[in-house]
Scaffold this motif. Structure first.
Motif, PDB file in Angstrom:
ATOM      1  N   ILE A 133       7.312 -31.550  16.665  1.00  0.00           N
ATOM      2  CA  ILE A 133       5.854 -31.427  16.665  1.00  0.00           C
ATOM      3  C   ILE A 133       5.381 -30.821  17.984  1.00  0.00           C
ATOM      4  N   VAL A 134       5.934 -31.314  19.086  1.00  0.00           N
ATOM      5  CA  VAL A 134       5.511 -30.845  20.412  1.00  0.00           C
ATOM      6  C   VAL A 134       5.886 -29.389  20.629  1.00  0.00           C
ATOM      7  N   ILE A 135       7.119 -29.005  20.258  1.00  0.00           N
ATOM      8  CA  ILE A 135       7.551 -27.626  20.503  1.00  0.00           C
ATOM      9  C   ILE A 135       6.768 -26.656  19.637  1.00  0.00           C
ATOM     10  N   ALA A 136       6.285 -27.122  18.464  1.00  0.00           N
ATOM     11  CA  ALA A 136       5.458 -26.272  17.613  1.00  0.00           C
ATOM     12  C   ALA A 136       4.075 -26.055  18.238  1.00  0.00           C
ATOM     13  N   ILE A 137       3.620 -27.028  18.992  1.00  0.00           N
ATOM     14  CA  ILE A 137       2.333 -26.895  19.684  1.00  0.00           C
ATOM     15  C   ILE A 137       2.466 -25.941  20.861  1.00  0.00           C
ATOM     16  N   ASP A 138       3.524 -26.149  21.681  1.00  0.00           N
ATOM     17  CA  ASP A 138       3.770 -25.298  22.848  1.00  0.00           C
ATOM     18  C   ASP A 138       5.142 -25.654  23.427  1.00  0.00           C
ATOM     19  N   PRO A 139       6.107 -24.699  23.495  1.00  0.00           N
ATOM     20  CA  PRO A 139       7.422 -24.998  24.080  1.00  0.00           C
ATOM     21  C   PRO A 139       7.335 -25.550  25.506  1.00  0.00           C
ATOM     22  N   LEU A 140       6.327 -25.120  26.266  1.00  0.00           N
ATOM     23  CA  LEU A 140       6.171 -25.637  27.620  1.00  0.00           C
ATOM     24  C   LEU A 140       5.786 -27.120  27.602  1.00  0.00           C
ATOM     25  N   ALA A 141       5.079 -27.534  26.554  1.00  0.00           N
ATOM     26  CA  ALA A 141       4.736 -28.950  26.415  1.00  0.00           C
ATOM     27  C   ALA A 141       5.996 -29.783  26.186  1.00  0.00           C
ATOM     28  N   LEU A 142       7.011 -29.187  25.523  1.00  0.00           N
ATOM     29  CA  LEU A 142       8.270 -29.901  25.317  1.00  0.00           C
ATOM     30  C   LEU A 142       8.991 -30.123  26.644  1.00  0.00           C
ATOM     31  N   THR A 143       8.973 -29.127  27.512  1.00  0.00           N
ATOM     32  CA  THR A 143       9.590 -29.297  28.828  1.00  0.00           C
ATOM     33  C   THR A 143       8.913 -30.441  29.584  1.00  0.00           C
ATOM     34  N   ALA A 144       7.587 -30.491  29.525  1.00  0.00           N
ATOM     35  CA  ALA A 144       6.851 -31.584  30.166  1.00  0.00           C
ATOM     36  C   ALA A 144       7.168 -32.917  29.495  1.00  0.00           C
ATOM     37  N   PHE A 145       7.287 -32.913  28.178  1.00  0.00           N
ATOM     38  CA  PHE A 145       7.600 -34.113  27.411  1.00  0.00           C
ATOM     39  C   PHE A 145       8.960 -34.667  27.852  1.00  0.00           C
ATOM     40  N   THR A 146       9.920 -33.763  28.084  1.00  0.00           N
ATOM     41  CA  THR A 146      11.256 -34.157  28.541  1.00  0.00           C
ATOM     42  C   THR A 146      11.208 -34.732  29.959  1.00  0.00           C
ATOM     43  N   LEU A 147      10.465 -34.066  30.840  1.00  0.00           N
ATOM     44  CA  LEU A 147      10.334 -34.560  32.218  1.00  0.00           C
ATOM     45  C   LEU A 147       9.699 -35.951  32.247  1.00  0.00           C
ATOM     46  N   CYS A 148       8.643 -36.135  31.476  1.00  0.00           N
ATOM     47  CA  CYS A 148       7.980 -37.437  31.436  1.00  0.00           C
ATOM     48  C   CYS A 148       8.914 -38.503  30.866  1.00  0.00           C
ATOM     49  N   GLY A 149       9.737 -38.103  29.900  1.00  0.00           N
ATOM     50  CA  GLY A 149      10.683 -39.047  29.327  1.00  0.00           C
ATOM     51  C   GLY A 149      11.644 -39.602  30.344  1.00  0.00           C
ATOM     52  N   ARG A 150      12.043 -38.769  31.307  1.00  0.00           N
ATOM     53  CA  ARG A 150      12.919 -39.241  32.379  1.00  0.00           C
ATOM     54  C   ARG A 150      12.218 -40.323  33.207  1.00  0.00           C
ATOM     55  N   PHE A 151      10.948 -40.115  33.496  1.00  0.00           N
ATOM     56  CA  PHE A 151      10.233 -41.075  34.337  1.00  0.00           C
ATOM     57  C   PHE A 151       9.774 -42.296  33.548  1.00  0.00           C
ATOM     58  N   ASP A 152       9.687 -42.159  32.235  1.00  0.00           N
ATOM     59  CA  ASP A 152       9.379 -43.336  31.428  1.00  0.00           C
ATOM     60  C   ASP A 152      10.453 -44.403  31.613  1.00  0.00           C
ATOM     61  N   GLN A 153      11.664 -43.992  31.949  1.00  0.00           N
ATOM     62  CA  GLN A 153      12.737 -44.955  32.178  1.00  0.00           C
ATOM     63  C   GLN A 153      12.414 -45.879  33.355  1.00  0.00           C
ATOM     64  N   ALA A 154      11.683 -45.372  34.326  1.00  0.00           N
ATOM     65  CA  ALA A 154      11.291 -46.217  35.462  1.00  0.00           C
ATOM     66  C   ALA A 154      10.392 -47.354  35.000  1.00  0.00           C
TER      67      ALA A 154
END
Length: 458
Positions: free
Chosen positions: A267-288
């Protein structure tokens, strides 16, 4: 509590010191793993800061990596629940066969997943929606990280035994050993040897292998109550069934979680591939944010399981309330820090303005929902501890599928909210599941108190 044995703390006395004693080592190990995840992302992104496919490509295959982790966690939680309840019940038969039976299950899973992964790797990566440079990065990383699955399955089984016994210091050390080695090896393999993404994967596999060897040493050195016989006679069908009854719902729940990430990624990559990169980065910090919850949840399996075995239901209710208060307070502090410093944090990982904007907006919208996520996560651990893995699975389904997917689809495609629709849908699911767990867990404990007599608390 200084001078008081773990056994004495487990069944009597204040709950808070025991919870901290069991949670802190797990939290410390997770903290080192988070440090690795952050540094790993930094090293990979520094290969070329203007190439979003480096981080985004690895994010594409996260559902596959998460599936392997789900299988390993299923073995770990199933084994930990079995051992904790057996300690409380003083069931020596189950204790004696726990490690051998779990390792046999891990070996079978290893053969199936590693062989299947190599045979179908092209189709798997392509099926996740990766194209072009994103596909190439994802396929390269997956190819070289796949052998590490063997260490995930075998090590997690033994860690489950340690957790069930309450020997969490050894768990912490194994996590730290693997993480520190990974941090050290990453720049060597990526830049010094010039292996790039492949180097990051190989560093992970080697570090996981050495961490596994340390855990094996702990057992062979006789530091545990549960032994490793390394013979077929140590494999018991009854014990494997016990592990499966809790571990399979855990694995299925995390597989469903993996599927939900696949849906959200598409869903995110269909909206904007750059949003997926941000989604991945945020996912790393969600672990904190999730770390203290998972650390408390790990302690909860041990404490609830052993007290359930002794039928100390009043104490179980106290444990539940203390665990919730600790999780909520800790998560609230971490969320506030990440939200306040989001622009500075994410500017370390990207020079693309759109990616930075997406990442900052996401954490400022979604992160507060993790306060509510703690209810569902701790509730799942409670049900796992008492051997009701399917009840725990229902909480996962509510948070990630039954509520989250319809809500995201509604906000994105009906209300036309774009990427914000994804964020709002996930927040709604976390809040709703929290209300369910907050009512369900205490009611379950009270029903046990009404049905069965219990020993008096000391």
């Amino acid at each position: 509590m200084r001078g008081v044995s773990l056994q004495e703390q487990m069944f009597s006395g204040p709950v808070f010191p025991l919870l901290i004693r069991l949670s802190l080592p797990i939290f410390a190990g997770m903290l080192f793993q988070l440090l690795y995840n952050i540094t790993d992302t930094i090293w990979i992104s520094w290969i070329d800061l203007e190439d979003p496919s480096l981080v985004g490509g690895i994010g594409i295959i996260f559902p596959l990596i998460f599936l392997f982790m789900a299988l390993g966690n299923g073995l770990m939680v199933g084994t930990a629940s079995l051992v904790a309840r057996a300690v409380g019940e003083q069931n020596e038969e189950h204790l004696d066969a726990a490690a051998d039976s779990g390792l046999f299950m891990g070996l079978l899973i290893t053969v199936v997943m590693v062989v299947g992964g190599y045979v179908f790797k092209d189709a798997l990566v392509g099926g996740l929606g990766a194209e072009g440079a994103y596909y190439e990065r994802a396929l390269e990383y997956f190819t070289y990280v796949l052998p590490g699955a063997a260490f995930i399955f075998m090590q997690n089984t033994l860690i489950g035994v340690l957790q069930g016994e309450g020997l969490v210091n050894y768990v912490m050390r194994s996590m730290i050993i693997g993480t520190v080695l990974n941090i050290v090896l990453d720049p060597v393999f990526i830049f010094l040897f010039g292996w790039g993404v492949k180097g990051a994967a190989l560093a992970t596999v080697l570090a996981q292998g050495i961490g596994f060897l340390y855990v094996v040493y702990v057992f062979l050195a006789g530091k545990t109550r549960v032994p490793i016989h390394i013979r077929l006679s140590g494999i018991r069908g009854k014990v494997m069934a016990e592990i499966f009854s809790v571990g399979f719902p855990q694995t299925l729940g995390q597989a469903i979680m993996s599927l939900s990430f696949l849906i959200f990624n598409r869903i995110v990559i269909a909206i904007d591939p750059l949003a997926l990169t941000a989604f991945t980065l945020c996912g790393r910090f969600d672990q904190a944010i999730l770390m203290p919850i998972f650390a408390v949840a790990s302690a909860l399996v041990t404490m609830m399981g052993q007290n359930f075995g002794r039928r100390l239901y009043d104490r179980m209710l106290i444990i539940w309330h203390v665990a919730l208060r600790v999780s909520v307070a800790t998560v609230a502090v971490i969320v506030l820090a990440i939200v306040l410093f989001a622009p500075r944090i994410f500017s370390l990982f990207t020079d693309v303005p759109e990616v930075l904007s997406y990442a900052v907006a996401q954490v400022r919208t979604m992160e507060y929902a993790f306060i509510f996520a703690s209810f569902g996560i701790l509730g799942r651990s409670f049900f796992q501890a008492i051997g009701k893995g399917w009840a725990g699975l229902l909480l996962v389904l509510l948070r990630l599928v039954l509520l989250a997917v319809p809500a995201v689809l509604l906000f994105v495609y009906v209300f036309d909210l774009g990427i914000r629709g994804v964020w709002f849908g996930l927040v709604f699911a976390n809040v709703s599941t929290a209300l369910t767990a907050a009512l369900w867990v205490p009611r379950t404990i009270r029903s046990m108190m009404e049905r069965e007599p219990m020993p008096a608390l000391r």
